[in-house]
Design a protein around this motif. Structure first.
Motif, PDB file in Angstrom:
ATOM      1  N   ARG A  42       0.820  -1.217   0.000  1.00 42.18           N
ATOM      2  CA  ARG A  42       0.000   0.000   0.000  1.00 42.18           C
ATOM      3  C   ARG A  42       0.858   1.272   0.000  1.00 42.18           C
ATOM      4  NH1 ARG A  42      -3.353  -2.639   4.306  1.00 42.18           N
ATOM      5  NH2 ARG A  42      -5.359  -3.208   3.396  1.00 42.18           N
ATOM      6  N   SER A  43       2.156   1.122   0.145  1.00 40.02           N
ATOM      7  CA  SER A  43       3.032   2.273   0.328  1.00 40.02           C
ATOM      8  C   SER A  43       3.703   2.690  -0.982  1.00 40.02           C
ATOM      9  CB  SER A  43       4.115   1.936   1.362  1.00 40.02           C
ATOM     10  OG  SER A  43       5.105   1.092   0.786  1.00 40.02           O
ATOM     11  N   LYS A  44       4.467   3.778  -0.907  1.00 44.51           N
ATOM     12  CA  LYS A  44       5.219   4.244  -2.074  1.00 44.51           C
ATOM     13  C   LYS A  44       6.384   3.321  -2.412  1.00 44.51           C
ATOM     14  CE  LYS A  44       4.072   9.136  -1.447  1.00 44.51           C
ATOM     15  NZ  LYS A  44       4.603  10.504  -1.211  1.00 44.51           N
ATOM     16  N   LEU A  45       6.713   2.443  -1.476  1.00 44.65           N
ATOM     17  CA  LEU A  45       7.796   1.483  -1.727  1.00 44.65           C
ATOM     18  C   LEU A  45       7.276   0.169  -2.300  1.00 44.65           C
ATOM     19  CD1 LEU A  45       9.930   2.045   1.506  1.00 44.65           C
ATOM     20  CD2 LEU A  45      10.375   2.920  -0.795  1.00 44.65           C
ATOM     21  N   HIS A  46       6.028   0.159  -2.761  1.00 38.71           N
ATOM     22  CA  HIS A  46       5.425  -1.066  -3.293  1.00 38.71           C
ATOM     23  C   HIS A  46       6.261  -1.692  -4.398  1.00 38.71           C
ATOM     24  CE1 HIS A  46       4.237   0.652  -7.170  1.00 38.71           C
ATOM     25  NE2 HIS A  46       4.040   1.777  -6.496  1.00 38.71           N
ATOM     26  N   TRP A  47       7.006  -0.849  -5.150  1.00 38.82           N
ATOM     27  CA  TRP A  47       7.772  -1.331  -6.300  1.00 38.82           C
ATOM     28  C   TRP A  47       8.811  -2.376  -5.926  1.00 38.82           C
ATOM     29  CZ3 TRP A  47      12.919  -0.363  -5.676  1.00 38.82           C
ATOM     30  CH2 TRP A  47      13.269   0.670  -4.795  1.00 38.82           C
ATOM     31  N   LEU A  48       9.144  -2.459  -4.644  1.00 42.89           N
ATOM     32  CA  LEU A  48      10.101  -3.481  -4.204  1.00 42.89           C
ATOM     33  C   LEU A  48       9.562  -4.896  -4.410  1.00 42.89           C
ATOM     34  CD1 LEU A  48      11.320  -1.796  -0.902  1.00 42.89           C
ATOM     35  CD2 LEU A  48      12.652  -2.088  -3.004  1.00 42.89           C
ATOM     36  N   VAL A  49       8.237  -5.048  -4.363  1.00 42.03           N
ATOM     37  CA  VAL A  49       7.651  -6.390  -4.460  1.00 42.03           C
ATOM     38  C   VAL A  49       6.473  -6.476  -5.430  1.00 42.03           C
ATOM     39  CG1 VAL A  49       8.354  -7.128  -2.145  1.00 42.03           C
ATOM     40  CG2 VAL A  49       6.198  -5.902  -2.445  1.00 42.03           C
ATOM     41  N   SER A  50       5.987  -5.329  -5.914  1.00 37.90           N
ATOM     42  CA  SER A  50       4.719  -5.359  -6.647  1.00 37.90           C
ATOM     43  C   SER A  50       4.826  -5.857  -8.081  1.00 37.90           C
ATOM     44  CB  SER A  50       4.063  -3.972  -6.634  1.00 37.90           C
ATOM     45  OG  SER A  50       4.889  -3.016  -7.269  1.00 37.90           O
ATOM     46  N   ASN A  51       6.020  -6.168  -8.539  1.00 36.66           N
ATOM     47  CA  ASN A  51       6.120  -6.782  -9.861  1.00 36.66           C
ATOM     48  C   ASN A  51       5.629  -8.225  -9.839  1.00 36.66           C
ATOM     49  OD1 ASN A  51       8.345  -7.552  -8.282  1.00 36.66           O
ATOM     50  ND2 ASN A  51       9.527  -8.102 -10.119  1.00 36.66           N
ATOM     51  N   ARG A  52       5.552  -8.832  -8.645  1.00 37.82           N
ATOM     52  CA  ARG A  52       5.071 -10.213  -8.543  1.00 37.82           C
ATOM     53  C   ARG A  52       3.966 -10.390  -7.508  1.00 37.82           C
ATOM     54  NH1 ARG A  52      10.445 -14.100  -9.055  1.00 37.82           N
ATOM     55  NH2 ARG A  52      10.954 -13.545 -11.196  1.00 37.82           N
ATOM     56  N   LEU A  53       3.814  -9.441  -6.615  1.00 37.15           N
ATOM     57  CA  LEU A  53       2.800  -9.556  -5.568  1.00 37.15           C
ATOM     58  C   LEU A  53       1.796  -8.424  -5.665  1.00 37.15           C
ATOM     59  CD1 LEU A  53       5.005 -10.400  -2.431  1.00 37.15           C
ATOM     60  CD2 LEU A  53       3.634 -12.001  -3.781  1.00 37.15           C
ATOM     61  N   MET A  54       0.541  -8.733  -5.346  1.00 32.95           N
ATOM     62  CA  MET A  54      -0.492  -7.715  -5.196  1.00 32.95           C
ATOM     63  C   MET A  54      -1.197  -7.966  -3.868  1.00 32.95           C
ATOM     64  SD  MET A  54      -3.482  -8.988  -7.819  1.00 32.95           S
ATOM     65  CE  MET A  54      -4.328 -10.575  -7.587  1.00 32.95           C
ATOM     66  N   LEU A  55      -1.879  -6.942  -3.367  1.00 31.89           N
ATOM     67  CA  LEU A  55      -2.628  -7.085  -2.129  1.00 31.89           C
ATOM     68  C   LEU A  55      -4.091  -7.276  -2.482  1.00 31.89           C
ATOM     69  CD1 LEU A  55      -2.517  -7.066   0.972  1.00 31.89           C
ATOM     70  CD2 LEU A  55      -3.014  -4.613   0.862  1.00 31.89           C
ATOM     71  N   LEU A  56      -4.644  -8.407  -2.078  1.00 26.60           N
ATOM     72  CA  LEU A  56      -6.043  -8.745  -2.342  1.00 26.60           C
ATOM     73  C   LEU A  56      -6.865  -8.467  -1.096  1.00 26.60           C
ATOM     74  CD1 LEU A  56      -8.312 -10.159  -3.992  1.00 26.60           C
ATOM     75  CD2 LEU A  56      -7.487 -12.318  -3.010  1.00 26.60           C
ATOM     76  N   SER A  57      -7.934  -7.683  -1.255  1.00 21.91           N
ATOM     77  CA  SER A  57      -8.830  -7.366  -0.154  1.00 21.91           C
ATOM     78  C   SER A  57     -10.241  -7.791  -0.535  1.00 21.91           C
ATOM     79  CB  SER A  57      -8.783  -5.862   0.146  1.00 21.91           C
ATOM     80  OG  SER A  57      -9.716  -5.532   1.163  1.00 21.91           O
ATOM     81  N   TYR A  58     -10.919  -8.501   0.360  1.00 21.75           N
ATOM     82  CA  TYR A  58     -12.256  -9.016   0.054  1.00 21.75           C
ATOM     83  C   TYR A  58     -13.031  -9.219   1.355  1.00 21.75           C
ATOM     84  CZ  TYR A  58     -10.210 -13.372   1.659  1.00 21.75           C
ATOM     85  OH  TYR A  58      -9.577 -14.318   2.428  1.00 21.75           O
ATOM     86  N   VAL A  59     -14.337  -9.329   1.235  1.00 23.61           N
ATOM     87  CA  VAL A  59     -15.206  -9.601   2.381  1.00 23.61           C
ATOM     88  C   VAL A  59     -15.568 -11.078   2.358  1.00 23.61           C
ATOM     89  CG1 VAL A  59     -17.436  -9.121   3.449  1.00 23.61           C
ATOM     90  CG2 VAL A  59     -16.116  -7.262   2.418  1.00 23.61           C
ATOM     91  N   GLY A  60     -15.323 -11.766   3.462  1.00 23.39           N
ATOM     92  CA  GLY A  60     -15.637 -13.187   3.538  1.00 23.39           C
ATOM     93  C   GLY A  60     -17.117 -13.450   3.324  1.00 23.39           C
ATOM     94  N   ARG A  61     -17.431 -14.453   2.526  1.00 24.83           N
ATOM     95  CA  ARG A  61     -18.824 -14.757   2.201  1.00 24.83           C
ATOM     96  C   ARG A  61     -19.635 -15.103   3.456  1.00 24.83           C
ATOM     97  NH1 ARG A  61     -20.495 -15.662  -2.997  1.00 24.83           N
ATOM     98  NH2 ARG A  61     -18.892 -15.710  -4.622  1.00 24.83           N
ATOM     99  N   ARG A  62     -19.053 -15.897   4.337  1.00 27.39           N
ATOM    100  CA  ARG A  62     -19.787 -16.336   5.519  1.00 27.39           C
ATOM    101  C   ARG A  62     -19.620 -15.395   6.696  1.00 27.39           C
ATOM    102  NH1 ARG A  62     -18.823 -22.934   5.810  1.00 27.39           N
ATOM    103  NH2 ARG A  62     -19.811 -23.435   3.792  1.00 27.39           N
TER     104      ARG A  62
END
Length: 198
Positions: A42-62
């Protein structure tokens, strides 16, 4: 003499298996690595890892609880594809049917819809296309160990596909990809958007 897809011209074959990690690894991942990566992505330093990782946010169905988890991804046109080990993570179960989510991709927050597949053939084809595209060193990001210099065949990958899940996330407003793709052989899959433009 012709050789099959799993053996190169020097006789060196490929074999594939699921990476086995000790329990302490998953504990460290959950309580140490993931919290750090959530902040980083989520930070400005995301480029260190964001070429292969993304942050997934979701609401659990149950549960109705909002979760955020870092996941490895591969981009195919306007679709982000994540692969995970079926028995070592639960987040994918929320996407057995289409389910809305948010991703932080290269520092930008985007809305998306995810859908999982557990079909062994489809998973094997996707993994094969990833290894062709990026090289066999990509296997560890997919939860696999691959021996040999060539990508395993789809048939070989089907033998471990029941341990994997592939989740596709549709994103409407992704910027075009300008960097060249490093495709190592002429193997493309319409299903995963790897064909070259004519």
């Amino acid at each position: 003499m012709p050789t099959d897809d799993a053996t190169d011209r020097d006789g060196r074959g490929s074999s594939v298996e699921i990476r086995t990690m000790p329990a302490p690894f998953f504990i460290a991942e959950k309580y140490v690595a993931n919290p750090v990566l959530r902040r980083l992505l989520r930070s400005k330093l995301h480029w260190l890892v964001s070429n292969r990782l993304m942050l997934l946010s979701y609401v659990g169905r149950r549960s109705g609880t909002r979760y955020a988890t870092p996941v490895a991804y591969d981009r195919r046109e306007d679709v982000l594809v994540a692969t995970t080990l079926r028995h070592h993570s639960n987040w994918w179960k929320n996407f057995r049917e289409e389910h809305p989510a948010t991703v932080w991709l290269r520092g930008v927050r985007r809305k998306t819809t995810g859908l999982a597949t557990t079909n062994a053939r489809e998973i094997a084809e996707f993994v094969r296309s990833s290894l062709v595209r990026y090289g066999v060193e990509r296997a560890r990001w997919l939860g696999l160990n691959v021996e040999g210099e060539d990508p395993p065949s789809v048939e070989e990958l089907e033998t471990v596909a029941d341990e994997l899940v592939v989740v596709r996330f549709s994103v409407d407003d992704l910027e075009p990809v300008f960097q060249p793709l490093h495709i190592k052989e002429e193997e493309f899959s319409n299903r995963f958007g790897t064909e070259l433009p004519s």
